[in-house]
Design a protein around this motif. Sequence first.
Motif, PDB file in Angstrom:
ATOM      1  N   ALA A  98       0.820  -1.196   0.000  1.00  0.00           N
ATOM      2  CA  ALA A  98       0.000   0.000   0.000  1.00  0.00           C
ATOM      3  C   ALA A  98       0.861   1.256   0.000  1.00  0.00           C
ATOM      4  O   ALA A  98       1.788   1.384   0.801  1.00  0.00           O
ATOM      5  N   VAL A  99       0.551   2.180  -0.905  1.00  0.00           N
ATOM      6  CA  VAL A  99       1.198   3.484  -0.981  1.00  0.00           C
ATOM      7  C   VAL A  99       0.097   4.527  -1.017  1.00  0.00           C
ATOM      8  O   VAL A  99      -0.986   4.287  -1.580  1.00  0.00           O
ATOM      9  N   LEU A 100       0.340   5.693  -0.438  1.00  0.00           N
ATOM     10  CA  LEU A 100      -0.657   6.759  -0.435  1.00  0.00           C
ATOM     11  C   LEU A 100       0.014   8.106  -0.259  1.00  0.00           C
ATOM     12  O   LEU A 100       1.196   8.193   0.099  1.00  0.00           O
ATOM     13  N   ASP A 101      -0.738   9.149  -0.528  1.00  0.00           N
ATOM     14  CA  ASP A 101      -0.294  10.521  -0.298  1.00  0.00           C
ATOM     15  C   ASP A 101      -1.173  11.116   0.793  1.00  0.00           C
ATOM     16  O   ASP A 101      -2.389  11.282   0.610  1.00  0.00           O
ATOM     17  N   ALA A 102      -0.565  11.420   1.934  1.00  0.00           N
ATOM     18  CA  ALA A 102      -1.308  11.808   3.126  1.00  0.00           C
ATOM     19  C   ALA A 102      -1.313  13.309   3.330  1.00  0.00           C
ATOM     20  O   ALA A 102      -0.314  13.991   3.066  1.00  0.00           O
ATOM     21  N   LEU A 113      -0.432   3.073  11.566  1.00  0.00           N
ATOM     22  CA  LEU A 113      -0.775   1.832  10.862  1.00  0.00           C
ATOM     23  C   LEU A 113       0.441   1.162  10.241  1.00  0.00           C
ATOM     24  O   LEU A 113       0.316   0.108   9.613  1.00  0.00           O
ATOM     25  N   GLY A 114       1.631   1.786  10.391  1.00  0.00           N
ATOM     26  CA  GLY A 114       2.847   1.193   9.858  1.00  0.00           C
ATOM     27  C   GLY A 114       3.355   1.829   8.579  1.00  0.00           C
ATOM     28  O   GLY A 114       4.282   1.294   7.956  1.00  0.00           O
ATOM     29  N   PHE A 115       2.777   2.974   8.179  1.00  0.00           N
ATOM     30  CA  PHE A 115       3.239   3.658   6.980  1.00  0.00           C
ATOM     31  C   PHE A 115       4.461   4.524   7.299  1.00  0.00           C
ATOM     32  O   PHE A 115       4.532   5.159   8.355  1.00  0.00           O
ATOM     33  N   THR A 116       5.400   4.558   6.364  1.00  0.00           N
ATOM     34  CA  THR A 116       6.632   5.334   6.494  1.00  0.00           C
ATOM     35  C   THR A 116       6.599   6.512   5.519  1.00  0.00           C
ATOM     36  O   THR A 116       6.261   6.316   4.349  1.00  0.00           O
ATOM     37  N   PRO A 117       6.949   7.729   5.968  1.00  0.00           N
ATOM     38  CA  PRO A 117       7.023   8.856   5.031  1.00  0.00           C
ATOM     39  C   PRO A 117       8.295   8.802   4.196  1.00  0.00           C
ATOM     40  O   PRO A 117       9.356   8.409   4.696  1.00  0.00           O
ATOM     41  N   PHE A 118       8.192   9.191   2.917  1.00  0.00           N
ATOM     42  CA  PHE A 118       9.348   9.154   2.022  1.00  0.00           C
ATOM     43  C   PHE A 118       9.680  10.520   1.431  1.00  0.00           C
ATOM     44  O   PHE A 118      10.817  10.946   1.506  1.00  0.00           O
ATOM     45  N   TRP A 119       8.741  11.212   0.830  1.00  0.00           N
ATOM     46  CA  TRP A 119       9.011  12.547   0.314  1.00  0.00           C
ATOM     47  C   TRP A 119       7.710  13.354   0.286  1.00  0.00           C
ATOM     48  O   TRP A 119       6.629  12.797   0.513  1.00  0.00           O
ATOM     49  N   THR A 120       7.839  14.639   0.048  1.00  0.00           N
ATOM     50  CA  THR A 120       6.700  15.534   0.198  1.00  0.00           C
ATOM     51  C   THR A 120       6.482  16.361  -1.063  1.00  0.00           C
ATOM     52  O   THR A 120       7.386  16.573  -1.862  1.00  0.00           O
ATOM     53  N   PHE A 121       5.264  16.839  -1.206  1.00  0.00           N
ATOM     54  CA  PHE A 121       4.938  17.763  -2.284  1.00  0.00           C
ATOM     55  C   PHE A 121       3.833  18.696  -1.814  1.00  0.00           C
ATOM     56  O   PHE A 121       3.229  18.489  -0.764  1.00  0.00           O
ATOM     57  N   ARG A 122       3.593  19.728  -2.599  1.00  0.00           N
ATOM     58  CA  ARG A 122       2.616  20.746  -2.221  1.00  0.00           C
ATOM     59  C   ARG A 122       1.823  21.173  -3.448  1.00  0.00           C
ATOM     60  O   ARG A 122       2.372  21.283  -4.544  1.00  0.00           O
ATOM     61  N   ARG A 123       0.546  21.407  -3.241  1.00  0.00           N
ATOM     62  CA  ARG A 123      -0.300  21.926  -4.319  1.00  0.00           C
ATOM     63  C   ARG A 123      -0.094  23.430  -4.473  1.00  0.00           C
ATOM     64  O   ARG A 123      -0.032  24.171  -3.490  1.00  0.00           O
ATOM     65  N   ALA A 256       4.361   4.838   2.461  1.00  0.00           N
ATOM     66  CA  ALA A 256       4.166   3.456   2.042  1.00  0.00           C
ATOM     67  C   ALA A 256       4.201   2.557   3.259  1.00  0.00           C
ATOM     68  O   ALA A 256       4.888   2.848   4.247  1.00  0.00           O
ATOM     69  N   LEU A 257       3.471   1.475   3.181  1.00  0.00           N
ATOM     70  CA  LEU A 257       3.440   0.518   4.281  1.00  0.00           C
ATOM     71  C   LEU A 257       4.793  -0.184   4.375  1.00  0.00           C
ATOM     72  O   LEU A 257       5.291  -0.740   3.392  1.00  0.00           O
ATOM     73  N   GLY A 258       5.397  -0.130   5.557  1.00  0.00           N
ATOM     74  CA  GLY A 258       6.717  -0.710   5.750  1.00  0.00           C
ATOM     75  C   GLY A 258       7.821   0.289   5.466  1.00  0.00           C
ATOM     76  O   GLY A 258       7.580   1.435   5.074  1.00  0.00           O
ATOM     77  N   THR A 259       9.050  -0.168   5.639  1.00  0.00           N
ATOM     78  CA  THR A 259      10.203   0.732   5.521  1.00  0.00           C
ATOM     79  C   THR A 259      11.030   0.496   4.267  1.00  0.00           C
ATOM     80  O   THR A 259      11.999   1.214   4.031  1.00  0.00           O
ATOM     81  N   ALA A 260      10.668  -0.476   3.447  1.00  0.00           N
ATOM     82  CA  ALA A 260      11.424  -0.729   2.217  1.00  0.00           C
ATOM     83  C   ALA A 260      11.351   0.484   1.302  1.00  0.00           C
ATOM     84  O   ALA A 260      10.319   1.164   1.243  1.00  0.00           O
ATOM     85  N   PRO A 261      12.428   0.804   0.582  1.00  0.00           N
ATOM     86  CA  PRO A 261      12.410   1.967  -0.312  1.00  0.00           C
ATOM     87  C   PRO A 261      11.306   1.845  -1.353  1.00  0.00           C
ATOM     88  O   PRO A 261      10.930   0.749  -1.776  1.00  0.00           O
TER      89      PRO A 261
END
Length: 278
Positions: A98-102, A113-123, A256-261
């Motif tokens: 599972a991947v999402l934009d929060a 829930l176990g999701f790891t942040p990776f990078w950010t963006f802005r509208r 994304a769920l988990g810490t894998a890249p």
Amino acid sequence: MPPIRPLTEADLAAALALSAAAGWNQTLDDWRLFLRDGRAFGIEADGVLAASAAVLPFGPEVAWVSMVLTLPDHRGRGYATALTAHALRALAASGHRAVLDATPLGQPVYGKLGFTPFWTFRRWRLETRSGSVPGVRPLRPSDWPEVLSLDAAANGIPRERLLRALAARLPQAARVAVAGAHIEGFALARDGRLAPQIGPVVARDGRAAQRLIAAALAALPTGESVVIDLADAQTELAAWLAGRGATPQRPFTRMALGTAPLPGDPALIVAPIGPEFG
């Protein structure tokens, strides 16, 4: 807790009302994409579609989670939590990560829930301008193999069906940046309930990205308000947008769920499609 059920074509109007109540930009065509290529779930309460969640697989390994919505007067009943858990169970059963934009409000919830942040963006919101842009031309049918290869390098997932569907929404704004015989980047755009949205924009360097965004803006009616979700790492492009009168709106975090890249190379991602599609 009312039961969770799959959404169908018969629910499209109610689903659009749900996203409109949240002030989101989706159209009926956006919701149709979830029903065509993924799955959407809902909870009915008091005679209306009160909450939703959707999943959109990209190949056998990754799927997007989005459209987690609850009508304002039905919040606080646990519907969003139940639907998110239901979506995650469905993806676990199919073997998809599972991947999402929060949003900022959603990020701590997904973190638990176990999701790891990776990078950010802005509208960002800005207005279109007329003009010609050198080194950029309209997307041609023969460009698709190179465009899809570049998108796969950036995102690490197969998105052909989605990208072709989006390109058909505002084909006049679909552009490629060229250097000699090679494509250095591409930009698509689609209509929205509130404003057209430019994205995705994928490019090998900032100069190509700037030309692509300028060309997409010039391809739409002059003076129209549009939005683009710009990766925060694109600081020079953010300054350029601000110089054109763009104003930053809400931020998002890719998780994304988990810490894998995450698959792919985020340095190539100038602007995602949007938080509903990645």
